[in-house]
Design an enzyme around this catalytic site. Structure first.
Site, mmCIF file in Angstrom:
data_model
loop_
_atom_site.group_PDB
_atom_site.id
_atom_site.type_symbol
_atom_site.label_atom_id
_atom_site.label_comp_id
_atom_site.label_asym_id
_atom_site.label_seq_id
_atom_site.Cartn_x
_atom_site.Cartn_y
_atom_site.Cartn_z
ATOM 1 N N PRO A 118 3.695 -0.881 1.944
ATOM 2 C CA PRO A 118 3.420 -1.659 3.048
ATOM 3 C C PRO A 118 1.911 -2.165 3.210
ATOM 4 O O PRO A 118 1.095 -1.354 3.758
ATOM 5 C CB PRO A 118 3.920 -0.810 4.373
ATOM 6 C CG PRO A 118 4.425 0.174 4.078
ATOM 7 C CD PRO A 118 3.908 0.404 2.553
ATOM 8 N N GLU A 119 1.306 -3.273 2.890
ATOM 9 C CA GLU A 119 0.242 -3.718 2.978
ATOM 10 C C GLU A 119 0.479 -5.100 3.781
ATOM 11 O O GLU A 119 1.483 -5.159 4.407
ATOM 12 C CB GLU A 119 -0.503 -4.127 1.798
ATOM 13 C CG GLU A 119 -0.946 -2.688 0.807
ATOM 14 C CD GLU A 119 -1.436 -3.055 -0.516
ATOM 15 O OE1 GLU A 119 -2.353 -3.879 -0.667
ATOM 16 O OE2 GLU A 119 -1.093 -2.398 -1.384
#
Length: 274
Positions: free
Chosen positions: A2-3
Site C-alpha cells: 500500500p503506497e
DNA sequence: CACGAGACCTGTTCGC
DNA sequence: TGCGAACAGGTCTCGT
C-alpha cells in the site's frame, strides 16, 4: 503493497464499486468486531464499538497513504502499512486467518481489515486534521508545482531516496514508486537533495507524476502472495528486477541498500553523484 | 541536522 | 529434505 496508488485504488473501489465489489457509500455500520487489539489506535475498543455503531459511510477520502471513511459523525482512518488489505465480503463468510477488524454493514456486507504482519492501524476521530498534520504535500495536488518541489529540495541536505520516503516531506511515496521515479529521472538514490539542479528537480517532479498516475491507472501493484487486482507490477522498470537488463540501456539492474531499504537502480542510467 | 540500526510482526524464499 | 538466514509494499524511536 500500500503506497499512494494502492490506497487510491481502494478509495475508488469503495466509492464507486466495481463489477465484484458494491459501493460502500450510504451503507450503515451495524456491528464491528476487533480481532487484534493493537490494530485500533484510538479510542478504546469499547468506545469504538459503541460510537461507530449506527453511523453511515458518507464519502471516502485519501491523504498520503491514509484512507479516510467519512461517517455521519466521525472519520474512520485506516493505514495499511506493510501488509494491510481491505476485503468486502458477506456476514456469513468464514473469518480468514489474518483478519484483524470486521465492520459489518447492513444489507449483509462486511468490510474486513486483513493484516498479516499486524503493522496496520485504525483510528476513529471527530476530526482527522491533527492526525494528518505531520504530512507533507500531496504529490498530485496542483499546489505542488515543480518550482515548489525544487525549493523544498534545496532547503535540505538529504539523500534523495530516504527524503522521498519521508512522509513529512511528501505524502504517499513508498519503496516501489520511489525507485521507479528515480530511475525515470535518471537520479541516483544517494544524490543529495540540495545538489539537484532545478532542471533535474523538474525531471524528478515529472517522474513522480508519471509513476503515481500510471500506478493509479493500473489499479496499483500486486506482488508476492498478495493479489489485489493491480497490474503495475508488470510495468516496473527497476523494482525487484535485480540482475535483469535495463529496458533503456541493457545494463543489469543492481540492488543496493539506501536508508535501510532495498533499492533498485540501473548503474548506467543513474550514475553515482560526485 | 542527517543517518543508521533496531523494533514492531508473520510469512515466504534463499542458500547451504 | 531440513533449517536458519534473509527478506518483505511502512513508520517510529533511539543513539551517534
Amino acid at each position: 503493497m500500500p503506497e499512494l496508488p494502492e490506497v487510491e485504488t481502494f478509495r475508488l473501489t469503495f466509492l464507486h464499486g466495481t463489477e465484484e465489489v458494491p459501493s460502500l457509500v450510504g451503507k450503515r455500520i451495524c456491528r464491528v468486531s476487533l480481532l487484534w487489539e493493537k490494530t485500533l489506535e484510538t479510542p478504546s475498543a469499547e468506545e469504538f464499538e459503541t460510537r461507530i455503531k449506527g453511523q453511515s459511510i458518507l464519502d471516502l477520502n485519501r491523504r498520503g497513504k491514509y484512507l479516510l471513511f467519512n461517517l455521519t459523525q466521525d472519520v474512520l482512518v485506516i493505514h495499511l502499512r506493510m501488509s494491510g488489505d481491505l476485503v468486502v465480503e458477506t456476514h456469513d463468510d468464514p473469518i480468514a486467518k489474518h483478519h484483524r477488524l470486521l465492520i459489518e454493514l447492513d444489507g449483509g456486507t462486511r468490510l474486513a481489515f486483513n493484516d498479516t504482519r499486524k503493522f496496520g492501524r485504525v483510528w476513529l476521530v471527530r476530526d482527522s486534521a491533527p492526525l494528518l498534520s505531520h504530512l507533507g504535500p500531496e504529490p498530485l495536488d496542483e499546489a505542488f508545482t515543480s518550482e515548489v518541489f525544487c525549493a523544498m529540495l534545496h532547503n535540505l541536505n538529504r539523500q534523495i531516496k530516504p527524503l522521498l520516503l519521508d512522509q513529512h516531506f511528501i505524502a504517499g511515496m513508498g519503496n516501489i514508486y520511489t525507485d521507479e521515479a528515480l530511475f525515470l529521472a535518471g537520479t541516483h538514490p544517494l544524490t543529495k537533495s540540495d545538489s539537484l539542479s532545478c532542471d533535474q528537480a523538474e525531471k524528478l517532479w515529472q517522474a513522480i507524476h508519471i509513476v503515481l498516475t500510471e500506478g493509479i491507472l493500473r489499479n496499483g501493484s500486486s506482488i508476492d502472495w498478495v493479489y489485489r487486482g493491480g497490474d503495475f507490477q508488470n510495468h516496473f522498470q527497476v523494482f525487484r528486477r535485480t540482475g535483469e537488463a535495463c529496458y533503456r540501456c541493457g545494463t543489469p539492474i543492481e540492488r543496493i541498500i539506501v536508508g535501510n531499504r532495498s533499492t533498485h537502480i540501473c548503474p548506467k542510467c543513474q550514475p553515482v553523484p560526485d
